[in-house]
Design a protein around this motif. Structure first.
Motif, mmCIF file in Angstrom:
data_model
loop_
_atom_site.group_PDB
_atom_site.id
_atom_site.type_symbol
_atom_site.label_atom_id
_atom_site.label_comp_id
_atom_site.label_asym_id
_atom_site.label_seq_id
_atom_site.Cartn_x
_atom_site.Cartn_y
_atom_site.Cartn_z
ATOM 1 N N SER A 383 0.806 -1.221 0.000
ATOM 2 C CA SER A 383 0.000 0.000 0.000
ATOM 3 C C SER A 383 0.839 1.271 0.000
ATOM 4 O O SER A 383 0.415 2.302 0.512
ATOM 5 C CB SER A 383 -0.962 0.005 1.191
ATOM 6 O OG SER A 383 -0.265 -0.076 2.411
ATOM 7 N N SER A 384 2.011 1.201 -0.583
ATOM 8 C CA SER A 384 2.848 2.376 -0.816
ATOM 9 C C SER A 384 3.708 2.107 -2.044
ATOM 10 O O SER A 384 3.903 0.952 -2.425
ATOM 11 C CB SER A 384 3.751 2.659 0.393
ATOM 12 O OG SER A 384 4.654 1.587 0.620
ATOM 13 N N PRO A 385 4.231 3.153 -2.693
ATOM 14 C CA PRO A 385 5.143 2.951 -3.816
ATOM 15 C C PRO A 385 6.482 2.388 -3.353
ATOM 16 O O PRO A 385 6.763 2.335 -2.148
ATOM 17 C CB PRO A 385 5.300 4.374 -4.386
ATOM 18 C CG PRO A 385 4.126 5.137 -3.871
ATOM 19 C CD PRO A 385 3.855 4.563 -2.524
ATOM 20 N N PRO A 386 7.347 1.969 -4.282
ATOM 21 C CA PRO A 386 8.673 1.462 -3.908
ATOM 22 C C PRO A 386 9.507 2.534 -3.205
ATOM 23 O O PRO A 386 9.566 3.687 -3.650
ATOM 24 C CB PRO A 386 9.301 1.078 -5.259
ATOM 25 C CG PRO A 386 8.142 0.859 -6.167
ATOM 26 C CD PRO A 386 7.096 1.833 -5.734
ATOM 27 N N ILE A 387 10.141 2.153 -2.094
ATOM 28 C CA ILE A 387 10.988 3.069 -1.324
ATOM 29 C C ILE A 387 12.397 2.998 -1.887
ATOM 30 O O ILE A 387 13.105 2.019 -1.701
ATOM 31 C CB ILE A 387 10.990 2.693 0.160
ATOM 32 C CG1 ILE A 387 9.563 2.741 0.714
ATOM 33 C CG2 ILE A 387 11.903 3.624 0.955
ATOM 34 C CD1 ILE A 387 9.416 2.066 2.052
ATOM 35 N N ALA A 388 12.807 4.057 -2.578
ATOM 36 C CA ALA A 388 14.080 4.033 -3.284
ATOM 37 C C ALA A 388 15.064 5.097 -2.818
ATOM 38 O O ALA A 388 16.183 5.160 -3.319
ATOM 39 C CB ALA A 388 13.840 4.209 -4.792
ATOM 40 N N HIS A 389 14.671 5.929 -1.849
ATOM 41 C CA HIS A 389 15.533 7.037 -1.412
ATOM 42 C C HIS A 389 15.519 7.145 0.101
ATOM 43 O O HIS A 389 14.487 6.930 0.729
ATOM 44 C CB HIS A 389 15.053 8.354 -2.033
ATOM 45 C CG HIS A 389 14.990 8.325 -3.530
ATOM 46 N ND1 HIS A 389 16.034 8.729 -4.322
ATOM 47 C CD2 HIS A 389 14.008 7.905 -4.370
ATOM 48 C CE1 HIS A 389 15.700 8.578 -5.595
ATOM 49 N NE2 HIS A 389 14.482 8.081 -5.652
ATOM 50 N N PRO A 390 16.639 7.490 0.701
ATOM 51 C CA PRO A 390 16.706 7.633 2.161
ATOM 52 C C PRO A 390 15.979 8.886 2.634
ATOM 53 O O PRO A 390 15.767 9.833 1.875
ATOM 54 C CB PRO A 390 18.215 7.734 2.435
ATOM 55 C CG PRO A 390 18.795 8.294 1.182
ATOM 56 C CD PRO A 390 17.954 7.760 0.059
ATOM 57 N N CYS A 391 15.579 8.864 3.898
ATOM 58 C CA CYS A 391 14.934 10.022 4.511
ATOM 59 C C CYS A 391 15.908 10.688 5.474
ATOM 60 O O CYS A 391 16.626 10.014 6.208
ATOM 61 C CB CYS A 391 13.680 9.594 5.269
ATOM 62 S SG CYS A 391 12.882 10.943 6.164
ATOM 63 N N TYR A 392 15.908 12.032 5.477
ATOM 64 C CA TYR A 392 16.780 12.796 6.367
ATOM 65 C C TYR A 392 16.002 13.569 7.423
ATOM 66 O O TYR A 392 16.573 14.353 8.163
ATOM 67 C CB TYR A 392 17.590 13.808 5.550
ATOM 68 C CG TYR A 392 18.378 13.185 4.429
ATOM 69 C CD1 TYR A 392 19.555 12.487 4.687
ATOM 70 C CD2 TYR A 392 17.952 13.283 3.117
ATOM 71 C CE1 TYR A 392 20.281 11.907 3.653
ATOM 72 C CE2 TYR A 392 18.664 12.715 2.079
ATOM 73 C CZ TYR A 392 19.826 12.029 2.355
ATOM 74 O OH TYR A 392 20.534 11.458 1.328
ATOM 75 N N TYR A 393 14.691 13.347 7.492
ATOM 76 C CA TYR A 393 13.849 14.223 8.295
ATOM 77 C C TYR A 393 13.224 13.531 9.505
ATOM 78 O O TYR A 393 12.194 13.943 9.988
ATOM 79 C CB TYR A 393 12.748 14.826 7.416
ATOM 80 C CG TYR A 393 13.270 15.464 6.148
ATOM 81 C CD1 TYR A 393 14.254 16.449 6.190
ATOM 82 C CD2 TYR A 393 12.777 15.079 4.906
ATOM 83 C CE1 TYR A 393 14.738 17.029 5.031
ATOM 84 C CE2 TYR A 393 13.246 15.670 3.736
ATOM 85 C CZ TYR A 393 14.228 16.634 3.813
ATOM 86 O OH TYR A 393 14.702 17.208 2.651
ATOM 87 N N GLY A 394 13.836 12.463 9.981
ATOM 88 C CA GLY A 394 13.352 11.870 11.215
ATOM 89 C C GLY A 394 12.895 10.438 11.121
ATOM 90 O O GLY A 394 12.286 9.906 12.036
ATOM 91 N N ILE A 395 13.189 9.766 10.009
ATOM 92 C CA ILE A 395 12.888 8.343 9.853
ATOM 93 C C ILE A 395 14.199 7.599 9.714
ATOM 94 O O ILE A 395 15.120 8.055 9.048
ATOM 95 C CB ILE A 395 12.009 8.079 8.613
ATOM 96 C CG1 ILE A 395 10.676 8.805 8.742
ATOM 97 C CG2 ILE A 395 11.779 6.589 8.427
ATOM 98 C CD1 ILE A 395 9.806 8.675 7.512
ATOM 99 N N ASP A 396 14.269 6.441 10.341
ATOM 100 C CA ASP A 396 15.477 5.629 10.252
ATOM 101 C C ASP A 396 15.478 4.849 8.952
ATOM 102 O O ASP A 396 14.838 3.807 8.834
ATOM 103 C CB ASP A 396 15.549 4.663 11.429
ATOM 104 C CG ASP A 396 16.683 3.673 11.275
ATOM 105 O OD1 ASP A 396 17.773 4.089 10.885
ATOM 106 O OD2 ASP A 396 16.466 2.476 11.532
ATOM 107 N N THR A 397 16.194 5.355 7.940
ATOM 108 C CA THR A 397 16.396 4.581 6.719
ATOM 109 C C THR A 397 17.884 4.309 6.560
ATOM 110 O O THR A 397 18.713 5.127 6.903
ATOM 111 C CB THR A 397 15.901 5.328 5.471
ATOM 112 O OG1 THR A 397 16.414 6.661 5.494
ATOM 113 C CG2 THR A 397 14.402 5.389 5.438
#
Length: 477
Positions: A383-397
């Motif tokens: 139920s979301s698109p493919p996650i292909a980029h890191p997040c810098y705004y408060g999510i642990d990727t």
């Protein structure tokens, strides 16, 4: 299942009331926000003349198992639950932070990540500042303490002019409670009314828990101040491109929360309906990866007319699997936490709905588990698109190379996890599901690489590893 999920950021809570037990209300508020962070918890209190804080590692119920902080006449409190997106998981990094400076005491709890924290920290250390933690939140505390402005409100605004990135703050002095949301509105923050007092919280579900009436969301670029004169609003920065993290609706927020006018439950249900319209899969049964995929699976079932069943049973007493440090223990924890219900899936074509695939490791184990239980075929819908980029705004990727959709096509991912078919919700389908928030008011950077604010890509890591941060089409293929 947390081994293959984004980790929640943090949750913040604040209360100002002369009629209520503020420490107890902070405790219940943090319980409601526990899903946003499970590593540590803390509560700070004030009686108007003095301030105290109690923090510890673990869940809210573990940290405050024996007693809550207390002082006679306490009427302000703030609380924090943490997952470490920056800074190690150590006791010294727990929040709320509390410091004494020339103006008295100040306590602060922060949700989000500052993208220029290292630069600011380096500069202040060169100028003689001493830091007690490794978290970016302490940078804000130092900036407030160093400000030459007269009032606390002016000091807070002065400090925020220097920081970049994502921040929702609750700040407490001996006599005031302050709530702040960054100019992009990356993270949610709302206001509630409780008897003659006020509450500030990351999500509206915390207001419901303590019996507060939802008033409104804090606007991006707004600071609210609560003191003996009531609540006042101050615009400290012009709202820039609004960019609420769309993952709040996909996974992070509790389903019973309402964020920026959008019901989380309704959004997830609509994501499932959009998935059914897009995939057009035929099967005997729809199941979910509990609990985060359940609402979308129910939406899929409603739209497709395929019955929903509990094909995976979750052990709700296993605790936090992500704290297991060894891969062997992580693998075992998946089997302990989830088990296929053979009577539901045996001999059937199964549609399995989950909210996201980050690394793909857990998805593959679940598909294999279902087939071992006798499922004829497993069609996975996300139920979301493919996650292909890191997040810098408060999510642990992780760095981008660890995100499976950054390096593999949808077909390659399908083959890796062993599903018979795989469908990701389109970006347009996601937007259609979050009906009450404008498309341009949300951040989709983890899907399309369109970062609405500065990123820490000027540092050495980014410069030396261009592969991690290169832009890529959001389809992951």
């Amino acid at each position: 299942m947390e081994t293959d999920k984004f980790r929640e950021e943090c949750g913040v809570f604040g209360i100002y009331s002369h009629e209520d037990d503020v420490a107890l209300n902070s405790y219940w508020g943090l319980y409601a926000l526990q899903h946003r962070g499970q590593e540590s918890a803390g509560i700070a209190i004030s009686d108007g003349a003095w301030m105290d804080v109690y923090r510890g590692m673990g869940l809210v119920g573990e940290v405050f198992r024996h007693q809550l902080p207390h002082m006679d006449g306490q009427y302000i409190s703030i609380g924090h639950v943490r997952y470490s997106t920056t800074g190690s998981s150590l006791l010294m990094n727990t929040q709320p932070l509390m410091v004494r400076y020339s103006g008295g005491h100040i306590s602060l709890a922060h949700n989000g990540n500052l993208t220029n924290a290292k630069e600011l920290r380096r500069r202040m250390e060169e100028e003689g500042s001493v830091f007690q933690t490794s978290i970016d939140s302490e940078v804000i505390v130092n900036l407030i303490a160093r400000s030459r402005k007269a009032s606390l409100e002016e000091k807070v605004v002065d400090s925020l002019r220097e920081v970049e990135g994502a921040y929702c703050l609750v700040v407490m002095t001996e006599t005031k409670l302050i709530g702040v949301r960054d100019p992009h509105g990356f993270r949610p923050l709302c206001i509630g009314k409780l008897n003659a007092g006020w509450v500030i919280a990351s999500e509206s579900c915390a207001l419901d828990t303590v019996g507060a009436e939802f008033v409104r969301d804090v606007e991006p670029g707004e600071m609210v101040v609560i003191d003996e004169n009531g609540l006042s609003s101050h615009r400290f920065a012009e709202a820039k491109r609004r960019a609420l993290c769309v993952f709040e609706y996909i996974y992070f927020a509790r389903p019973d929360s309402v964020i920026d006018g959008q019901s989380v439950q309704q959004a997830r249900f609509e994501m499932g309906r959009q998935l059914a319209r897009e995939s057009k899969y035929e099967a005997d049964i729809v199941i979910s990866v509990p609990d985060s995929g359940t609402t979308a699976a129910l939406g899929f079932s409603r739209e497709s007319k395929i019955p929903f069943g509990e094909g995976l049973m979750k052990n709700r007493y296993i605790g936090r699997t992500f704290i297991q440090p060894e891969q062997k223990k992580r693998d075992l924890s998946v089997k302990i936490k989830l088990n296929a219900v053979k009577a539901v899936v045996e001999g059937k074509n199964v549609i399995m709905v989950d909210d996201s695939i980050v690394r793909g490791t857990t998805s593959g184990k679940i598909v294999r588990m279902l087939k071992e239980a006798g499922a004829k075929a497993v069609h996975m819908c996300v139920s979301s698109p493919p996650i292909a980029h890191p997040c810098y705004y408060g999510i642990d990727t992780s760095v981008r190379r660890d995100l499976i959709a950054a390096t593999k096509s949808v077909e390659e991912i399908r083959q890796m996890i062993g599903a018979d078919s795989l469908h990701y919700l389109s970006l347009d389908g996601l937007y259609q599901a979050v009906k009450n928030v404008k498309y341009n008011d949300m951040c989709y950077a983890c899907f399309n690489g369109d970062y609405p604010a500065s990123t820490p890509c000027e540092n050495e890591t980014c410069a030396s590893n261009k592969f991690i941060f290169e832009r890529k089409d959001s389809n992951g293929g």
